[in-house]
Design a protein around this motif. Structure first.
Motif, mmCIF file in Angstrom:
data_model
loop_
_atom_site.group_PDB
_atom_site.id
_atom_site.type_symbol
_atom_site.label_atom_id
_atom_site.label_comp_id
_atom_site.label_asym_id
_atom_site.label_seq_id
_atom_site.Cartn_x
_atom_site.Cartn_y
_atom_site.Cartn_z
ATOM 1 N N THR A 41 0.817 -1.208 0.000
ATOM 2 C CA THR A 41 0.000 0.000 0.000
ATOM 3 C C THR A 41 0.848 1.254 0.000
ATOM 4 O OG1 THR A 41 -0.340 -0.651 2.282
ATOM 5 C CG2 THR A 41 -2.284 -0.533 0.893
ATOM 6 N N LYS A 42 1.983 1.194 0.633
ATOM 7 C CA LYS A 42 2.769 2.417 0.712
ATOM 8 C C LYS A 42 3.982 2.388 -0.206
ATOM 9 C CE LYS A 42 2.135 1.958 5.083
ATOM 10 N NZ LYS A 42 0.718 1.717 5.444
ATOM 11 N N ALA A 43 4.896 1.481 0.120
ATOM 12 C CA ALA A 43 6.163 1.510 -0.601
ATOM 13 C C ALA A 43 5.971 1.313 -2.095
ATOM 14 C CB ALA A 43 7.087 0.439 -0.030
ATOM 15 N N SER F 112 -8.684 6.295 3.783
ATOM 16 C CA SER F 112 -7.663 6.192 2.737
ATOM 17 C C SER F 112 -6.387 6.878 3.170
ATOM 18 C CB SER F 112 -8.168 6.847 1.451
ATOM 19 O OG SER F 112 -9.288 6.161 0.976
ATOM 20 N N THR F 113 -6.559 8.060 3.740
ATOM 21 C CA THR F 113 -5.393 8.800 4.221
ATOM 22 C C THR F 113 -4.594 7.954 5.210
ATOM 23 O OG1 THR F 113 -6.740 10.776 4.054
ATOM 24 C CG2 THR F 113 -4.701 10.945 5.313
ATOM 25 N N ILE F 114 -5.310 7.357 6.120
ATOM 26 C CA ILE F 114 -4.655 6.535 7.140
ATOM 27 C C ILE F 114 -3.876 5.409 6.491
ATOM 28 C CG2 ILE F 114 -5.135 4.905 9.008
ATOM 29 C CD1 ILE F 114 -7.500 6.819 9.746
ATOM 30 N N SER F 115 -4.486 4.818 5.487
ATOM 31 C CA SER F 115 -3.815 3.696 4.830
ATOM 32 C C SER F 115 -2.555 4.133 4.099
ATOM 33 C CB SER F 115 -4.763 3.032 3.833
ATOM 34 O OG SER F 115 -5.773 2.343 4.514
ATOM 35 N N LEU F 116 -2.567 5.365 3.597
ATOM 36 C CA LEU F 116 -1.429 5.803 2.805
ATOM 37 C C LEU F 116 -0.309 6.369 3.664
ATOM 38 C CD1 LEU F 116 -3.318 7.477 -0.174
ATOM 39 C CD2 LEU F 116 -1.892 5.436 -0.282
ATOM 40 N N THR F 117 -0.555 6.571 4.911
ATOM 41 C CA THR F 117 0.443 7.230 5.769
ATOM 42 C C THR F 117 1.114 6.247 6.713
ATOM 43 O OG1 THR F 117 -1.407 7.858 7.131
ATOM 44 C CG2 THR F 117 -0.564 9.528 5.629
ATOM 45 N N PRO F 118 2.139 6.727 7.467
ATOM 46 C CA PRO F 118 3.086 5.840 8.171
ATOM 47 C C PRO F 118 2.450 4.698 8.929
ATOM 48 C CG PRO F 118 3.638 8.127 8.568
ATOM 49 C CD PRO F 118 2.404 8.126 7.737
ATOM 50 N N GLY F 119 2.807 3.516 8.530
ATOM 51 C CA GLY F 119 2.570 2.335 9.341
ATOM 52 C C GLY F 119 1.150 2.026 9.732
ATOM 53 N N THR F 120 0.175 2.595 9.074
ATOM 54 C CA THR F 120 -1.205 2.307 9.452
ATOM 55 C C THR F 120 -2.010 1.906 8.217
ATOM 56 O OG1 THR F 120 -1.635 4.644 9.221
ATOM 57 C CG2 THR F 120 -1.340 3.833 11.456
ATOM 58 N N VAL F 121 -2.929 0.968 8.437
ATOM 59 C CA VAL F 121 -3.848 0.573 7.367
ATOM 60 C C VAL F 121 -5.245 0.522 7.952
ATOM 61 C CG1 VAL F 121 -4.599 -1.330 5.918
ATOM 62 C CG2 VAL F 121 -2.199 -0.719 5.969
ATOM 63 N N SER F 122 -6.192 1.167 7.275
ATOM 64 C CA SER F 122 -7.572 1.073 7.731
ATOM 65 C C SER F 122 -8.104 -0.291 7.351
ATOM 66 C CB SER F 122 -8.445 2.126 7.053
ATOM 67 O OG SER F 122 -7.844 3.370 7.184
#
Ligand code: NA
Ligand code: NA
Lengths: 110, 89, 122, 933, 505, 162
Positions: A41-43, F112-122
């Motif tokens: 999802t991120k990297a 979505s924001t949470i999922s895209l940011t550090p170490g967190t996934v909704s």
């Protein structure tokens, strides 16, 4: 193509490649499904975004104009990756996929 | 310079794809596999872009766009199947 | 490159054929899909392989053979239509016979779970 | 015109006769007699020609390619048979008037009888062998229907089928024989064939032709070993037996031998085959007749025996024997027909045909008894009756056979022996029926004389027996001469038609037969006891058993082959392909052709490796269905990448879109299916399948390798050159699809449309119960439409529509086009269905997919048809660059309308298919509890 | 370039499109339009027959592109014959279907018309890949039709039919790829020009491709060992569909005649008469298997379905011999057997309709209604099918028997064909006698009496066997001319020189 | 009727029109005409799919939010990369986050924001849309996660959607 542009493209490419690889490494070596969910999802999203950017720079500098496709793709990936992750997490919780041992808190009943 | 970077990137993305395939085959659970597939799609987007840069043509960019769309819909459908059974109801 | 490509087609054909010979509808459908991948790649390559020679006039200097591409495009769409039909037919089979065996309900399937039992060739 | 008229009249009568059925039996009988009377009148004028040995030929062309013509030929032989058929036919019609009950389907009976008569006349009057064969088989068919007239009786049905099988089958052999003769002679015209006897007999194919023709003749004339059908045909109403099985149909085989006598007879082969068959038949028929308790059974076997006699005479090959044969044909027809009719009267009046019950009828029906006794005497060969004359000739000829040594004794001994039996069974017919004490337990008692005119036909025939017997030369001489002349094809030997030829060896044989026969009859109980030691064979039961055995065997054979196993059929198909392709592939000189191999790059190689891994993985993991599906998706993805890698962007895009729709489709189906496949194949089976698969895979690999490395030129340069100037687009693949090969595309969208419509129809009334939870037993989540998904799905629709428009519009010049655009739109809509459900989405889509499909096809067709108005062929495209103020210059192409049709069809079809499956879901009409409106 | 050539394709196409819009229109309207469309197809086919009878080739170049570059339709005698044969059959089947068989599926008429479109494309196309597309069109429509009518009995046979044909389609594509990869062309005339020039390893590739293509056609034609899918699929299909299917195997036969005489014909050099030495024994074996199957059949429709296989064997044996006489004979027989078999399917359905739960099974049942009429129709059909005189089947068989030259082939063909006929007679007489005559006491729930149009449809097909006899002379002259035309491949390849609209000659 | 001809979604139409100009490789008369056509047609076709008008109160705050987000994504990726590559085992935690935003779109954006940011996934939203389940890759305690999200993302969203 100026040297600077070439450097920028190269840098973006390598960064993109590296992040893509790191995302994949995460997917491969993190211990449980929920932790593995973070890598792609991120990297990976960022990695592909960087490669996109290099493409935009490359083709615009080569005189093809600014490619909207790459931007569309990037926006699209950013929009969809959380939803995919959300859906997969829900699926995993529903299927009772076990989180790793030292996880605090519990997944919800589905 | 750029050529080296390009090849290095291609190598990294290919390696990433291989790692995804590893996860895809190993599993152990269905969500893992779908996640790996989803990531594989994203890797494929990267590969198409890299191919375009290598060839110097923009003819394949729309393929990448489609990869993004289709990868997403595919993943969502699979995830929904896993938890709900009926994808369209 | 040609050898790699040929091996891919061989693998697709082999796995497709193996699945075609299974006794349940779902694997058979997957087999058909695999086989059609192989077939499409094969038909595509009857115009030979090339890199970066997309047949878009003006986009490159040499062009690959566009005709097999058009044929494969047709074949893909037709293949999709056929797959859809056979999938639905499998569902009908399931609905009518309460079993997804390719030959419909068989008395033996009451004892399903008994492994290594030859069901279809009696 | 007269000859075809003679043949045609009965058929016309057959059509007309049932119309008279309303008027009662008399009316229809009269109506049915008319054709025969007209026919007799039509034949009469030809007598002058025939009496001097001439022939009348009337012929019209029909099918020269086959060699068949409407050719009719009348000579003495055919006249003789025609007269028998017509005269006895009329008598039978009269007789049947009384025989049939008013309640029976008289119309059908007479119609069939007339059809038979027409066919029979056709046989004897045909001047073309193939035409004759047609009538020949027609007699088989009509006799089949006549024998089974009382088709509610099992015996009648079986007897009829047996007769059809034997005589119809014989007809097929005859067909083959005739075809060979035709090939030898170069014509099927009788005149040509009869003139070509030497040619035929010298030909290498002569033995085959002869055997086949004789097979036809022997089966029809109930010769051993094909004699068994005739007695069982006696299940027919007696008029039928009298007509078909004594006078006419069984004589068809005899007629054939007589007819082809000049062409085929006179060789050793003919002699042995015909005379020995005749001899065996003569003896066996006579022997069995003796032991039949059934009146008609006795007569039937007697008929077999007499047919054998005639055959034997023909087989002898001498001219005099042939004359005797022809003569006996007449005599047998008269006495046997009258005997059958008498038997019918007895049956009619007593209600049974069992001679053990019928006794002493002399007291009840003296008139009938007298007639029957005269006819039976003729059958026995009593002097002054016609049977005696031909039998004497037969005995005489049996002594003339030039067999070596002791063999020369066999024919006269057999003849005498058969004579003894004939006398014995004739005696039985007379004594056992009309005398021999009192009747036993008759169903109808007391019997009395039948209606006056029922006896009339018998009287006529018996009168004929006597007339011929006493005044042969006057009564039958000219007819016999002309028939013999025709049979022998010219020279008729000297023969004398006298009542008695003096005291000679044949007369001695007659006396011996007479005495022996009477002794045998008086000692009949001993013979009966002797005969009873043998188990009687019921041929009908045997025939039925053989047939049903055959049917069962066939049934089992087909059940083994056609075992309803798709795996079997698919295996056969795969094996066939491997088998036919293997030879050429093994012959490949080199696996790598002239162009050699091009270098490999690592990413491609790795992708190929992954593809191969996942393809095999799909096969290996197929029992775990979802996993296999994921692996399959990887394969599909890499295939798409391969298209992009090898210069086919359009294909890559199409593959990607189709791939995802397919996966959705498969999951829709998988929902209802078990998520796991049981292990059903044995190890051997899997080994077999793996071997086959590997063979197929290796084959494809070799072909691909060889193909890819061969130098190549194709017609494609034309497309590359003309795409822009001729088709108005720079995307050559798209121009091929919508222009150069637009017709393929039209067919292809038709396929898509039909598939969707078919799917819709197929699922209309299908009920499926999905499992309550997934494979591991988790119940499905109630959350049908997750919030995040729903939220993202909505903005994606307009976005996707715009991308579709983009892809669509650029398709003619850049990768894209109607297909891909259509698939993108479809996928975007599918996403709506996934995210928000069927009801929600359906409410918001303002059109019916059926109409969309129709509209798409219509657009494509109309776009193609537009060019017709300008005199150009269908699908001729046109394009122009139009310059508008402000807007500027842009391209307008008719192909774009065509592509729009493609676009609409793809959307309509894809969604109709998916939605039809989705509709099966029990939830589709119910809103999830978590759903907010 | 006459536009008439497109009529048999565009008429069903437009008719089919119209029907898609009319899913909810009154059934009577749909029926009227459907029948009208089919009648128009017949009319246009007759026009084409009249055109083709002058012995020339007419081409229609779609998009005005010169062959071999564009797709062309080619009208010759064979194509016209197939068109007329099919449209006559189709009209009868369509008539029959509006007796009620078309109910229960709103798309019946659509599918029916598209099926005709596919068939007509297959008969007219001069392009190998377009032949594939035509096959797919007619197959997908036939899948839909096969499943028409609901019920569970046809699902499994339908599934088998579909899966096998899908495998067949894959093989077709592989063959096309192999042939294209060597010749670089798809137009059949162009292939006929290029194949003789193939040398070296390319020869083996084309040979393998050609043989695989033969397997595909053999599968469609139901040649041994690829015939076992057919009996159940046909026997279980709704009658008008099964009757229409009488022509489906003939498409395979047609394709073999077309492709193997033209592309791999006498003039094909090293590849001349490819596969024909395999075809002959297989055809005879098919005939034999068909006869055995017919003998063992336990219901009338199965019996007729096996008759389809018998016909295929009977047809392909002379085709494999490849002489003008044998081809002509095969074509004559083709016409006869197709109509007869279709008529028998319809009669079997009528019988089944009258016999309560016994349906068309060959078992004893209470006496049926309309026994006389149905019995006569069945008997005529059986006589024609078994090849007994005086109906058309006999003439077809005689032509076939006559066409073979003396030698081992003649011995085999004659023996198998004649013994086969004999056993067929036994099979039909047994079946007919049990079904029509062997009755038991009992009461049948009286079904509605057979409708006029239904009987007319069945009767017409059966009666055609008489018509063929009456017109045997002209028909035979036509098939002779067709065979001559087929063997003169040089004339066919001249279509490549046709000038396009707007071009100077 | 007039409504039928209007632009029901002006923002959407604007986005579509602009995007189209990019897609058509340079602005021309044809691209403007086509863009206008699509900008009108697509919202018309899809109007049924937007049952309620989005409850944006202050849409101009969105770009700022997105910029912050983009920055965080970059940072997030680095931190996740470090975690992935480090041999240390992560300390994951499931956090139930109490939602204050109510609008479904806002919830989705936040998730979505949470999922895209550090170490967190909704991972999930509760049925009543009051709780958000967040999987955190590596965290000391729940509350710090909740506070960080609330302050950095939910607050701006609360202002935008009301
Ligand atoms: Na007695
Ligand atoms: Na996050």
């Amino acid at each position: 193509m100026s040297t600077f542009v070439e450097y920028a493209i190269s840098a973006l490419l390598v960064i993109g490649g590296a992040f893509t690889l790191i995302g994949a490494i995460g997917l491969a070596r993190l211990p449980d499904f929920f932790t593995r969910l973070h890598g792609p999802t991120k990297a990976t999203t960022l990695g592909v975004g960087a490669i996109m950017l290099s493409s935009v720079v490359y083709f615009s500098s080569a005189g093809h104009g600014i490619g909207i496709s790459e931007i569309l793709i990037t926006v699209f990936l950013l929009m969809t990756a959380p939803v995919s992750a959300n859906m997969l997490a829900k699926a995993a919780m529903h299927m009772g996929v076990k989180p790793m041992e030292n996880t605090r808190g519990n997944p919800w009943e589905q | 310079m750029m050529t080296i970077a390009l090849y290095a990137t291609i190598a990294m993305v290919t390696l990433a794809a291989l790692l995804n395939v590893y996860r895809l085959i190993k599993g152990p659970d269905a969500p893992d596999r779908v996640l790996a597939l989803d990531t594989l799609y994203v890797n494929a987007i990267a590969l198409i872009i890299l191919l375009s840069i290598t060839l110097g043509t923009r003819m394949y960019l729309e393929s990448a766009l489609l990869l993004a769309v289709m990868g997403f819909v595919g993943t969502v459908a699979m995830a929904k199947y896993l938890k709900r059974g009926s994808v369209i109801e | 490159m040609e050898l790699v490509y040929a091996l891919v087609i061989g693998a697709l054909t082999a796995s497709g054929v193996y699945l075609l010979l299974r006794a349940r509808t779902f694997p058979v459908v997957m087999g058909l899909t695999l086989l059609s991948y192989g077939v499409n790649l094969f038909l595509f390559s009857s115009g030979r392989l090339s890199t970066g020679q997309q047949p878009i006039i003006g986009s490159t200097t040499a062009y690959s053979d566009p005709l097999p591409q058009a044929l494969v495009l047709t074949a893909i769409v037709i293949g999709f239509a056929m797959t859809a039909f056979v999938v639905v037919l499998s569902l009908r089979n399931l609905a009518d016979n309460n079993d997804d065996h390719v030959d419909g309900a068989r008395p033996e399937s009451a004892t399903r779970g008994k492994q290594d039992e030859e069901v279809s060739d009696k | 015109m007269s000859l075809p008229l003679v043949v045609l009249l009965p058929f016309l009568g057959a059509i007309a006769a049932p119309l008279f059925a309303q008027g009662g039996r008399t009316a229809i009988a009269i109506a049915s007699s008319v054709p025969a009377l007209i026919a007799l009148a039509a034949l009469f004028p030809h007598w002058e020609t025939l009496s001097t040995g001439g022939t009348v030929v009337q012929s019209w062309e029909w099918l020269p390619a086959i060699g068949i013509a409407f050719s009719f030929r009348l000579d003495g032989l055919s006249l003789l048979f025609a007269l028998l058929i017509l005269i006895i036919g009329v008598l039978i019609i009269l007789y049947a008037r009384y025989y049939l009950k008013p309640t029976e389907n008289v119309g059908k009976f007479y119609a069939l009888l007339l059809c038979f008569k027409g066919s029979m006349l056709g046989i004897v009057l045909s001047g073309n062998l193939l035409l004759m064969l047609i009538f020949w088989e027609l007699t088989s068919l009509t006799s089949f229907l006549l024998i089974s007239f009382w088709n509610h009786k099992q015996d009648a049905r079986r007897g009829a089928r047996m007769a059809l099988a034997v005589t119809g089958g014989g007809g097929l052999a005859l067909l083959a024989g005739i075809l060979i003769i035709g090939r030898i002679v170069g014509s099927y015209e009788l005149d040509d064939v009869l003139a070509a006897g030497d040619l035929i007999k010298a030909h290498a194919m002569y033995p085959v032709a002869l055997t086949l023709v004789l097979l036809g003749a022997f089966t029809k004339s109930a010769q051993f070993p094909f004699h068994f059908w005739l007695p069982h045909a006696m299940q027919a109403p007696t008029p039928v037996s009298a007509y078909l099985h004594s006078a006419t149909m069984v004589k068809a085989g005899i007629f054939l031998m007589a007819r082809l006598y000049p062409a085929l007879a006179g060789t050793e082969l003919w002699f042995y085959m015909v005379s020995f068959t005749g001899m065996a038949t003569l003896l066996i028929g006579a022997y069995v007749a003796m032991f039949k308790h059934d009146l008609k059974g006795l007569l039937a076997h007697s008929t077999v025996s007499h047919l054998g006699l005639i055959t034997l005479l023909f087989g002898m090959g001498t001219e005099l024997a042939a004359v005797a044969a022809v003569f006996h044909v007449i005599n047998h027809a008269t006495f046997k027909a009258s005997l059958f009719m008498a038997a019918g009267i007895i049956d009619h009046e007593t209600g049974t045909r069992d001679m053990r019950r019928i006794n002493g009828l002399w007291r009840y029906m003296p008139h009938t008894a007298t007639l029957a006794m005269v006819a039976a005497s003729s059958m026995a060969g009593v002097p002054l009756l016609n049977g005696f004359l031909s039998k004497e000739m037969f005995f005489a000829e049996s002594l003339q056979l030039n067999l070596p040594g002791i063999w020369a004794w066999i024919p006269p001994i057999v003849a005498t022996l058969a004579g003894i039996f004939a006398v014995a069974y004739s005696a039985r017919f007379i004594h056992d029926v009309f005398f021999n004490g009192k009747p036993v337990n008759l169903p109808i008692y007391p019997p009395h004389e039948p209606p006056r005119y029922m006896k009339f036909p018998v009287e006529i025939l018996v009168f004929a027996c006597i007339m011929v017997g006493m005044f042969p030369a006057i009564s039958v001489g000219p007819l016999l001469y002309s028939a013999a002349h025709a049979t022998l094809g010219g020279a008729v030997p000297d023969y004398q038609l006298a009542v008695i030829h003096g005291f000679n060896l044949p007369l001695m044989m007659s006396i011996a037969a007479f005495v022996g026969g009477l002794i045998m009859y008086s000692q009949r109980q001993r013979f009966f006891n002797f005969h009873a030691r043998f188990k009687e064979i019921d041929e009908k039961a045997v025939f039925e058993a053989v047939v049903s055995r055959f049917v069962n065997l066939s049934n089992r054979f087909t059940a083994t082959l056609e075992n309803g196993s798709l795996q079997r059929y698919a295996m056969l198909l795969v094996v066939s392909v491997i088998a036919v392709a293997a030879m050429p592939l093994i012959n490949l000189g080199v696996f790598v052709g002239g162009n050699g191999l091009s270098p490999v790059d690592w990413p491609t190689a790795i992708a190929a490796g992954v593809l191969i891994l996942c393809a095999f993985g799909t096969a290996a993991a197929h029992r775990e269905r979802f996993t296999a599906l994921v692996l399959l998706s990887v394969v599909g993805l890499i295939v798409a990448l391969a298209f992009a890698r090898f210069s086919a962007p359009d294909l890559a895009m199409t593959q990607l879109s189709v791939e995802v729709v397919t996966v959705v489709l498969l999951m829709l189906a998988l929902y209802y299916m078990p998520s796991w496949t049981p292990l059903e194949s044995s190890g051997a089976r899997r080994f077999r399948d793996i071997s086959l698969s590997l063979a197929a895979g290796v084959g494809m690999t070799l072909v691909t390798l060889a193909m890819l490395t061969q130098p190549f030129t194709s017609i494609s340069d034309f497309f590359l050159e003309n795409s822009k100037p001729g088709g108005g687009g720079t995307n050559v693949v798209n121009v091929i699809l919508v222009d150069f090969r637009g017709f393929d595309t039209l067919g292809e969208i038709a396929v898509l449309a039909i598939a969707a419509l078919g799917i819709y129809a197929m699922l209309k009334n299908t009920a499926l119960t999905p499992p309550p939870g997934d494979g591991q037993g988790h119940p499905w989540t109630r959350d049908a439409h997750p919030l995040m998904l729903k939220q993202i799905a909505r903005p994606m629709l307009p976005l996707a529509l715009m991308i579709s428009a983009y892809i669509f519009l650029r398709g003619h010049n850049l990768p894209g086009g109607g297909f891909i655009a259509g698939l993108i739109t479809s996928v975007a809509l599918v996403l709506q269905y996934i995210a928000s459900g069927m009801v929600w989405t359906q409410d918001r889509i303002g059109f019916k997919y059926h109409n969309m499909i129709g509209l798409g096809l219509l657009f494509a067709t109309i776009a193609g048809a537009g060019s017709l108005a300008f005199g150009y062929p269908f699908l001729t495209s046109t394009f122009d660059y139009i310059s508008w103020p402000v807007v500027g210059k842009f391209e307008v192409a008719s192909a774009l309308v065509f592509d729009l049709g493609v676009y609409l069809t793809v959307i309509g079809a894809t969604l109709l298919a998916l939605v039809s499956i989705g509709r099966l879901s029990p939830h589709s009409a119910i809103k999830s509890p978590r759903e907010k409106s | 370039m006459t536009h008439w050539l497109t009529a048999p394709i565009l008429i069903p196409m437009l008719g089919g499109i119209l029907q898609t819009f009319m899913g909810y229109a009154p059934i009577s309207l749909r029926r009227t339009l459907g029948i009208a469309t089919t009648a128009l197809i017949l009319a246009s086919s007759l026009v084409l027959l009249a055109l083709a009878d002058d012995g020339s080739y007419r081409i229609y170049a779609f998009g005005n592109w010169q062959p071999p570059f564009g797709i062309v339709l080619v009208l010759d005698r064979l194509a016209a014959l197939m068109l007329v044969m099919t449209s006559v059959l189709a009209l009868c089947c369509h008539m029959f279907s509006i007796g009620g068989a078309d109910e229960g599926n709103r798309q019946f008429h659509t599918l029916f018309l598209f099926q005709l479109m596919g068939l007509n494309i297959a008969f007219l196309t001069g392009d190998l890949f377009n032949l594939f597309v035509a096959f797919e069109v007619l197959l997908i429509a036939s899948y839909g039709l096969l499943m028409h009518g609901g019920g569970t009995v046809r699902t499994v046979p339908g599934l088998h039919y579909v899966v096998l044909n899908l495998i067949g389609s894959s093989i077709f594509l592989i063959s096309v790829g192999m042939i294209y990869s060597v010749t670089g062309t798809l137009n059949m005339a162009d292939l006929a020009v290029k194949i003789p020039q193939v040398t070296g390893d390319n020869l083996n590739i084309v040979k393998a491709g050609g043989m695989m293509l033969l397997v595909v056609f053999a599968l469609k034609a139901a040649l041994l060992p690829l015939c076992f899918w057919l009996p159940k699929a046909y026997a279980k299909a709704t009658a008008p569909v099964a009757a229409l299917f009488a022509v489906m195997t003939k498409v395979g036969v047609y394709a073999i005649i077309r492709v193997y005489l033209l592309v791999f014909g006498n003039d094909a050099g090293e590849l001349a008469n490819l596969g024909m030495d395999w075809l002959f024994p297989l055809a005879l074996a098919t005939l034999a298997i068909g006869v055995i199957g017919a003998l063992g059949a336990d219901n009338l429709k199965s019996l007729v379905a096996w008759q389809v296989i018998i016909s295929v064997g009977t047809l392909l044996a002379p085709v494999a011999l490849g002489s003008a006489a044998s081809l002509s004979a095969a074509l004559f027989y083709l016409l006869s057997t197709t109509w007869t078999v279709a008529g028998l399917f319809l009669v079997a359905e009528l019988v089944a309709h009258q016999r309560g739960s016994a349906r068309d099974r060959i078992i004893t049942a209470p006496r049926m209604r309309n026994r006389k009429l149905l019995g006569v129709l069945f008997m005529m059909g059986a006589v024609a099918a078994a090849g007994l005189p005086p109906l058309s089947g006999f003439f077809g068989k005689v032509l076939i028997l006559k066409s073979v030259e003396p030698g081992p082939q003649m011995a085999w063909l004659w023996s198998v064909l004649l013994i086969g006929s004999f056993l067929t007679v036994i099979a039909y007489s047994r079946a007919g006698s049990i079904v029509f005559w062997r009755t038991v006491d009992g009461h049948l729930e009286q079904p509605e009496p057979v409708k006029g149009k239904v009987t007319t449809a069945a009767g017409t097909l059966i009666a055609l066997t008489v018509v063929i006899v009456a017109l045997a002379g002209p028909i035979n002259r036509y098939t002779d001319a067709t065979a001559q035309q087929l063997l003169d491949t040089g004339a066919y390849t001249e279509i490549l020189q046709t000038s396009m609209v707007g071009e100077d000659d | 009727m007039l409504d039928r001809l209007s632009f029901p979604q002006p923002w959407l139409s604007l986005i579509l029109f602009t995007t189209w100009q990019f897609l058509s490789e340079g602005i021309s008369g044809a691209s403007v005409v086509m863009g206008l056509l699509l900008a009108w047609l697509i919202p018309q076709i899809t109007r049924g799919f937007w049952p309620e008008r989005p409850a944006f109160i202050k849409p101009w705050r969105m770009p700022m939010y997105l910029l912050i987000l983009l920055w965080d994504i970059v940072v997030a990726s680095f931190s996740v990369a470090r975690l992935i590559l480090s041999p240390r085992k992560p300390r994951p935690v499931f956090v139930s986050y109490p939602l204050q935003v109510e609008h479904p779109l806002a919830i989705s954006i936040l998730a979505s924001t949470i999922s895209l940011t550090p170490g967190t996934v909704s991972a999930d939203v509760s049925d009543d849309q009051k709780l958000l389940l967040i999987h955190t890759l590596d965290a000391e305690d729940d509350q710090s996660v909740i506070d960080a999200i609330h302050n950095r993302y939910e607050k701006p969203l609360l202002e935008m959607f009301r």
